[in-house]
Scaffold this active site. Sequence first.
Site, PDB file in Angstrom:
ATOM      1  CG  HIS A 239      26.132   6.964  55.218  1.00 21.90           C
ATOM      2  ND1 HIS A 239      26.860   7.531  54.201  1.00 21.90           N
ATOM      3  CD2 HIS A 239      25.897   5.683  54.842  1.00 21.90           C
ATOM      4  CE1 HIS A 239      27.075   6.626  53.265  1.00 21.90           C
ATOM      5  NE2 HIS A 239      26.492   5.497  53.628  1.00 21.90           N
ATOM      6  CG  ASP A 243      23.294   3.966  52.662  1.00 19.70           C
ATOM      7  OD1 ASP A 243      23.974   4.388  51.704  1.00 19.70           O
ATOM      8  OD2 ASP A 243      23.794   3.409  53.664  1.00 19.70           O
ATOM      9  CG  HIS A 266      21.882  -1.306  51.574  1.00 18.42           C
ATOM     10  ND1 HIS A 266      21.653  -0.057  51.037  1.00 18.42           N
ATOM     11  CD2 HIS A 266      23.132  -1.274  52.077  1.00 18.42           C
ATOM     12  CE1 HIS A 266      22.737   0.694  51.199  1.00 18.42           C
ATOM     13  NE2 HIS A 266      23.645  -0.015  51.833  1.00 18.42           N
ATOM     14  CG  HIS A 345     -29.789   2.068  49.866  1.00 20.78           C
ATOM     15  ND1 HIS A 345     -28.424   2.043  50.005  1.00 20.78           N
ATOM     16  CD2 HIS A 345     -30.234   0.909  50.410  1.00 20.78           C
ATOM     17  CE1 HIS A 345     -28.049   0.902  50.572  1.00 20.78           C
ATOM     18  NE2 HIS A 345     -29.124   0.196  50.837  1.00 20.78           N
TER      19      HIS A 345
HETATM   20 ZN   LIG Z   1      26.003   3.938  52.256  1.00 23.74          ZN
END
Ligand SMILES: [Zn+2]
Length: 440
Positions: A239, A243, A266, A345
């Site tokens: 889960h 998210d 979140h 160089h």
């Molecule tokens: Zn969720």
Amino acid sequence: MASTPEFQHTVGKTASLSGTSLHTGEKVSLKLHPAPVDHGIKFKRKDLQDEPTIDARIENLKTVERATTIGEGSVRVHTVEHVLAALSAMGVDNVIVEMDANEPPIGDGSAQPYVELIKKAGVTVQEEPQKFFDVREPIHVESKTGGLLILLADERFRISCTQAGPNNRFTQFLSMEVTPTVFEREIAPARTFVFYEDVQSLMDKNLIKGGSLENAIVVRGEAVLSKEPLRFTDEFVRHKILDIIGDLALVGRRIRGHVVAVKPGHATNAELVRALAREQTRRSAMAVPRAMPAGNGGLDTDEVMQILPHRYPFLMVDRIIGFEGENKITGIKSITINEPFFQGHFPGHPVMPGVMQVEAMAQVASILLFKLTKTSSRVGYFMSADQVKFRKPVFPGDTIFIHAELTRARGNRMAKTKCHCVVNDAVVSEGELMFTFLDK
Ligand SMILES: [Zn+2]
């Protein structure tokens, strides 16, 4: 990166779903409608006057307390992450999500009802290529609560996630490439879970009116309480991945990269999206336009040479990409192994001399000053350089973006500019250059 062009998608037809919203407990019906290319995902509040829409973009993120809320003005849409995860993972780029309440139905607390809804609507290909965010250098964000997200370069969209509850209870790990098939089978069915100690305070705040064991798993001590047994032994980390996918959809582009997440939430997810949005803005600001803009947009090599007296091998700007307002200019110079300075160089280890980069800054800045003074009878002479720093070596094959900004001007007599050179999105050198104007 991907060798075949990948195109944008929308839903084939309108499809609807109804249920209860989690936080308010109201009845809500949600409809997916097809949308044109480059439309993105937008939520429409059918229940409000004028039916306002809100872009599912990070600019509209409002709160991240337990769920992701977006809004514009006083209009809000709460808990958008599960429907966004399903749309994003199932490949839907453009869609109108119409609702008659301020929150989508919670369903069983997973994204499965949305996957079914998307399949009912069908997914159809559109004629424009998809927009991608390709990770070029690792990006990471960290939260005070111990959340950590690292985004690494990858040709695919992958997530490796470690989830841990309070006191590291129920620590779980899972790593996968996110494809529609994998999402539907492994991620979409994973339900929302809460630790009892957290829900108690939510109940006190009256934040979960529609919450029940039918739409969330409650963990109390070592006990897992839910109406239906666990769908996976590691359902929690699944889960969390769900998210992350939903929150990252707020980038508005498909991500090609590997997200390594430790105790994500979140708030941390949103921080990563913000970091990507900042990076995207920076990249767009210095992308080479496909065609040379006419007029004030830019100057080709001929026009550059009409302004600057410098010639090979001392002309250090190929063309001007554009001006930004009155005070900013960007030029480019492609560095090849044929540059005469590489002869000495250094033989066997060619590195562009830093002073040549300062010269490039001075030439680009003097074109800006030329535009400002709007007269060809006076010319800006490079007078002094301050705060010069060389940060990274420049090699044959590099293209230097030379940025100059006017920071101070005193009449028609002297000017100060802030300049920096960029290669592959990294600043390689910078400095403050002073000019004085003299008659030609
Ligand atoms: Zn969720």
